[in-house]
Design a protein around this motif. Structure first.
Motif, PDB file in Angstrom:
ATOM      1  N   UNK A  21      -9.212   3.515  11.624  1.00  0.00           N
ATOM      2  CA  UNK A  21      -8.679   3.157  10.303  1.00  0.00           C
ATOM      3  C   UNK A  21      -7.215   2.741  10.383  1.00  0.00           C
ATOM      4  N   UNK A  22      -6.459   3.382  11.247  1.00  0.00           N
ATOM      5  CA  UNK A  22      -5.047   3.020  11.404  1.00  0.00           C
ATOM      6  C   UNK A  22      -4.899   1.647  12.057  1.00  0.00           C
ATOM      7  N   UNK A  23      -5.830   1.287  12.942  1.00  0.00           N
ATOM      8  CA  UNK A  23      -5.821  -0.063  13.510  1.00  0.00           C
ATOM      9  C   UNK A  23      -6.038  -1.108  12.416  1.00  0.00           C
ATOM     10  N   UNK A  24      -6.805  -0.730  11.396  1.00  0.00           N
ATOM     11  CA  UNK A  24      -7.056  -1.634  10.268  1.00  0.00           C
ATOM     12  C   UNK A  24      -5.932  -1.564   9.236  1.00  0.00           C
ATOM     13  N   UNK A  25      -4.870  -0.790   9.530  1.00  0.00           N
ATOM     14  CA  UNK A  25      -3.724  -0.614   8.629  1.00  0.00           C
ATOM     15  C   UNK A  25      -4.183  -0.111   7.266  1.00  0.00           C
ATOM     16  N   UNK A  26      -4.928   0.993   7.287  1.00  0.00           N
ATOM     17  CA  UNK A  26      -5.495   1.560   6.070  1.00  0.00           C
ATOM     18  C   UNK A  26      -4.417   1.936   5.059  1.00  0.00           C
ATOM     19  N   UNK A  27      -3.238   2.291   5.537  1.00  0.00           N
ATOM     20  CA  UNK A  27      -2.149   2.709   4.640  1.00  0.00           C
ATOM     21  C   UNK A  27      -1.696   1.593   3.706  1.00  0.00           C
ATOM     22  N   UNK A  28      -1.906   0.336   4.113  1.00  0.00           N
ATOM     23  CA  UNK A  28      -1.451  -0.810   3.307  1.00  0.00           C
ATOM     24  C   UNK A  28      -2.614  -1.561   2.658  1.00  0.00           C
ATOM     25  N   UNK A  29      -3.820  -1.029   2.759  1.00  0.00           N
ATOM     26  CA  UNK A  29      -5.003  -1.714   2.216  1.00  0.00           C
ATOM     27  C   UNK A  29      -5.038  -1.607   0.694  1.00  0.00           C
ATOM     28  N   UNK A  30      -5.646  -2.595   0.061  1.00  0.00           N
ATOM     29  CA  UNK A  30      -5.743  -2.623  -1.397  1.00  0.00           C
ATOM     30  C   UNK A  30      -7.055  -2.027  -1.880  1.00  0.00           C
ATOM     31  N   UNK A  31      -8.126  -2.313  -1.169  1.00  0.00           N
ATOM     32  CA  UNK A  31      -9.447  -1.833  -1.555  1.00  0.00           C
ATOM     33  C   UNK A  31     -10.314  -1.668  -0.315  1.00  0.00           C
ATOM     34  N   UNK A  32     -11.220  -0.684  -0.352  1.00  0.00           N
ATOM     35  CA  UNK A  32     -12.113  -0.419   0.772  1.00  0.00           C
ATOM     36  C   UNK A  32     -13.548  -0.415   0.260  1.00  0.00           C
TER      37      UNK A  32
END
Length: 246
Positions: free
Chosen positions: A171-182
């Motif tokens: 999830x961190x590789x996908x930059x989950x902290x800056x994601x808008x929607x999952x």
């Protein structure tokens, strides 16, 4: 001891950087050398460096040419030494570019953007959802997370991350902290109960890293809807409703 540390630090630099530095030093060295050997043909250091650059790159304009035997010897040494490093430099750059492209295709390159969508799970319905999302906003980047694909789909504005979605590192590789929607889709290769449990576990991992991100979760069984709500799902949908979220 200090020289050893300097050498180790030098070896830690990317190889193409080291080769580029060596080529630059060779050009400066031979530029000065040819100016010293043939002052009549090369009136200043700049002309010598220019000649060394043109010679080592195999362009050969011919505006500056050594006339003496010693000057020609210097030129031959530059060609023999410099050409090897120039060839190695371009070969290394090509290899690095191919390696990066391969790592990108295999989902090993981290995503650095912000305000993106994350789609978890690759199957026919997520493929259709991805195309629907792209049609709604073609400029929005979609980060696809899946551990079954060997290479990501070749689609515009799609960044592929390979790995288990319930894993923090993935999830961190996908930059989950800056994601808008999952979007979390159910695993079609598992039973309904197992797929729902996996979706809830993934949801917990997502919310643990970014509590404020909006999460849409596909739940197949009525029993697991309550668990998904407790885990922080903002919207729970069925397979039939999945494509209507865009």
């Amino acid at each position: 001891m200090k020289s050893n540390r300097v050498f180790i630090a030098w070896l830690r630099w990317p190889i193409y950087v080291r080769i580029a530095i060596i080529i630059l030093l060779l050009i400066i060295l031979f530029g000065h050398l040819i100016t010293f050997v043939e002052p009549q043909q090369f009136s200043n250091v700049f002309e010598g460096v220019w000649w060394a650059l043109i010679t080592v790159s195999s362009v050969g304009y011919g505006d500056f040419v050594p006339k003496t035997a010693l000057g020609k010897t210097v030129g031959m040494l530059l060609i023999l030494i410099g050409a090897a490093f120039v060839t190695a430099y371009f070969a290394t750059m090509a290899t690095a570019a191919f390696s990066k492209q391969q790592r990108y295709a295999e989902g090993k390159v981290n995503y650095r953007g912000k305000g993106h969508m994350i789609l978890i799970g690759w199957n026919e319905k997520s493929n259709k959802l991805m195309r629907t999302l792209q049609a709604a906003d073609s400029n929005k980047t979609i980060v696809l997370i899946d551990e079954t694909l060997k290479e990501g789909p070749l689609m515009e504005n799609i960044h592929f991350i390979r790995g288990p979605a319930a894993d923090d590192a993935t999830l961190q590789k996908a930059n989950i902290e800056e994601a808008e929607i999952v979007f979390i889709t159910a695993d079609q290769h598992k039973s309904e109960i197992s797929a729902d449990m996996q979706s809830v576990l993934t949801l917990l991992a997502v919310k643990g890293l970014n509590p404020s991100v909006y999460c849409v979760v596909e739940i197949l069984t009525e029993k697991q809807k309550k668990n998904a709500e407790r885990a922080g799902a903002n919207q729970i949908i069925s397979t039939a409703d999945l494509l209507k979220t865009a």
